[in-house]
Motif scaffolding. Sequence first.
Motif, mmCIF file in Angstrom:
data_model
loop_
_atom_site.group_PDB
_atom_site.id
_atom_site.type_symbol
_atom_site.label_atom_id
_atom_site.label_comp_id
_atom_site.label_asym_id
_atom_site.label_seq_id
_atom_site.Cartn_x
_atom_site.Cartn_y
_atom_site.Cartn_z
ATOM 1 N N THR A 1 29.205 -5.726 -2.457
ATOM 2 C CA THR A 1 30.363 -6.107 -1.646
ATOM 3 C C THR A 1 30.834 -4.913 -0.836
ATOM 4 N N ALA A 2 31.493 -5.210 0.269
ATOM 5 C CA ALA A 2 32.067 -4.161 1.114
ATOM 6 C C ALA A 2 33.300 -4.709 1.815
ATOM 7 N N SER A 3 34.192 -3.796 2.161
ATOM 8 C CA SER A 3 35.413 -4.174 2.882
ATOM 9 C C SER A 3 35.337 -3.672 4.312
ATOM 10 N N THR A 4 35.788 -4.481 5.248
ATOM 11 C CA THR A 4 35.876 -4.081 6.637
ATOM 12 C C THR A 4 36.989 -4.894 7.291
ATOM 13 N N THR A 5 37.050 -4.927 8.601
ATOM 14 C CA THR A 5 38.074 -5.697 9.311
ATOM 15 C C THR A 5 37.439 -6.497 10.440
ATOM 16 N N LEU A 6 38.144 -7.531 10.828
ATOM 17 C CA LEU A 6 37.759 -8.346 11.978
ATOM 18 C C LEU A 6 38.934 -8.326 12.948
ATOM 19 N N THR A 7 38.670 -8.062 14.215
ATOM 20 C CA THR A 7 39.711 -8.121 15.232
ATOM 21 C C THR A 7 39.537 -9.410 16.030
ATOM 22 N N ALA A 8 40.565 -10.248 16.032
ATOM 23 C CA ALA A 8 40.472 -11.545 16.701
ATOM 24 C C ALA A 8 41.793 -11.877 17.382
ATOM 25 N N THR A 9 41.703 -12.483 18.559
ATOM 26 C CA THR A 9 42.879 -12.903 19.325
ATOM 27 C C THR A 9 42.863 -14.415 19.460
ATOM 28 N N PRO A 10 43.863 -15.127 18.909
ATOM 29 C CA PRO A 10 43.907 -16.581 19.031
ATOM 30 C C PRO A 10 43.980 -17.036 20.487
ATOM 31 N N ASN A 11 43.486 -18.236 20.719
ATOM 32 C CA ASN A 11 43.501 -18.829 22.054
ATOM 33 C C ASN A 11 44.708 -19.746 22.176
ATOM 34 N N ALA A 12 45.684 -19.357 22.970
ATOM 35 C CA ALA A 12 46.874 -20.172 23.180
ATOM 36 C C ALA A 12 47.554 -19.722 24.464
ATOM 37 N N PRO A 13 48.200 -20.651 25.169
ATOM 38 C CA PRO A 13 48.965 -20.248 26.351
ATOM 39 C C PRO A 13 50.218 -19.485 25.942
ATOM 40 N N GLU A 14 50.779 -18.741 26.874
ATOM 41 C CA GLU A 14 52.039 -18.058 26.601
ATOM 42 C C GLU A 14 53.147 -19.094 26.478
#
Length: 449
Positions: free
Chosen positions: A139-152
Motif C-alpha cells: 500500500t502507498a499514500s498519495t493525493t489526487l487533485t481534482a476540480t468539480p465541473n459546475a457553473p459559477e
Amino acid sequence: MKKILSLMGMALLMASCTDDYKDWAEPFSNAPEDPYSISFTASPASPIDFATISGDKVLLFNSTIEGPEGAAATEYEVVLSDESGENQTPVEVDAEGYANVEELEAAVYGLYGRRPVARTIPMEVGVAINVKGASIVKTASTTLTATPNAPEIEEAYYITGTPNGWNNSDTSLELTNGGGDVYENPVFKVLIPATGSDISFKVTPKSGLGGDWSKCLTASDTEGKFATNNAGADLKIPHVEGAKFYRVEFNMLDQTWKYDALNFNTYIWQAGNGNGWGSPASPLYSPAGDGKYTGFMYLDGEFKFRSGEDNWNAPDWGKGASEGTLAEQAGNLSADAGYYKVEVDLGALTYKLTPITTIGIVGPAQAGGWDADTDMTYNKETGAWEATVELAADEMKFRANDGWDINWGGTENNLTQGGNNIKVATAGKYFIQLFAYCDSKATFKMTKQ
C-alpha cells in the motif's frame, strides 16, 4: 496497518502462476509476508478538471515497483478520503491505475461537493504484485487533485423586468435557495405577483446589480433551459387567467427554469396526530393572499397541511427534500409533542415551527402587571389554554413564552396578533379560555365564577 486495509477488505494470497492472485473473501490483513523486499510507491498523476477532461477514463496515480526481475502489478484498489479522513469512498481502477471518469466524478462530488475549486484529495492505493508465482500486497499514500465541473453560482439573484420597471438595482424580487451551500442546494425560487398580462424579465446575479447587464440570465434556445452572460432573449411568463402569483424556480446547477401559476386560498389546514387527523383541522391564515400562512396549534408526531378544511382533496403538502421544506402530495411531517406557532410559505414551499412553551395573561388586570404573567395550562381536550384568575377592572392581553414577539389582543370574538389591550369591565374571579388559532379565528371566553 493503513486505513485502506480494514476498509477495502482486500485479500491477495499465495497462488500459482495461472491464478488471478486475489481472493476477496479473505481479509486483506491475511496477505502473506513479503520475502522479496519489494517496494511500492504511488505519486500524483496530472490534475483532473472534470469540465475539460476528454475520454471515459483517467489515470489516478503513477506507480513505481522495485524488486526482483519480473515483479509487476496485477491489481489495484483505491480509496479517496475527505479532508478529515473520516469519510472514505472506494474507486474502482483497472490494472494500469485508470478509473472511469463518471464514477470518479461521483466519488469526488460525494466527498467534496460540486463547488468548482481544485481539491487535493488524500488517496490510499493498494496493489497486488505478482512475483515468482506469488501475490504480494503493498500500500502507498498519495493525493489526487481534482476540480468539480459546475457553473459559477452566486449567493443571490434578482428579477429584473416588467414587474419592477426593468430596474437593475432593485432587490425586492430576490430568488433564494433558503440558505446553505448553493452547490448543495442550487434551486433558487421567488414569488412574482401576477400583473394581468405577460411578464418579461432577466435574472440579475448579485454581482451584476447596479447596471451590469452582461451577467444576466436570459432565455435559451432549448425549452426549459436558460442562457448565461445575457446571451439570449428575455425570459417570459405568459399571462395565466386567474393567477395571483407565479412561483419561479431556477436550478443554477442544471441551468433549467420553470414557473407555476398560483392562486392561493385564504386558509390552509393542518391535520395530524395532535388533532385526530383533522377532527377538527387547525387553520392557518394568509391575510394578504400571498401564500404566507400563520397559525397556532398543538402537534404530536406526524402531520400534514391540506387545502381542504374537512377533506383531503388535492393539493396537500408534506415532507420536502430537506429540513423545513414542503412538497405536494408528499410524506408526513413530524414534530415533538407540544404547542407551536406554525408558518407556511406555499410560494417558497417552506415551513417553520416555533415552540410555545407558555402562554400567560399579562397586564394590570392581573397581579403581575405588565412585567409578570399568570400562566395558563393547555387542555388537549378543549383545544384551549385555560386559567382561573382574579382580575381587576383594568387591561390585559395574552402573550407567549414570557415575551412580546407573540401576543394576542382585541375582543373576545376577534383576537389578533399585536391587537389592542383587552378591557376587563368588572373585577372578580374568572375562568378564562384562550383559543389561540390564527388571526380571524382566534377567540377567548371569560366566565365569572
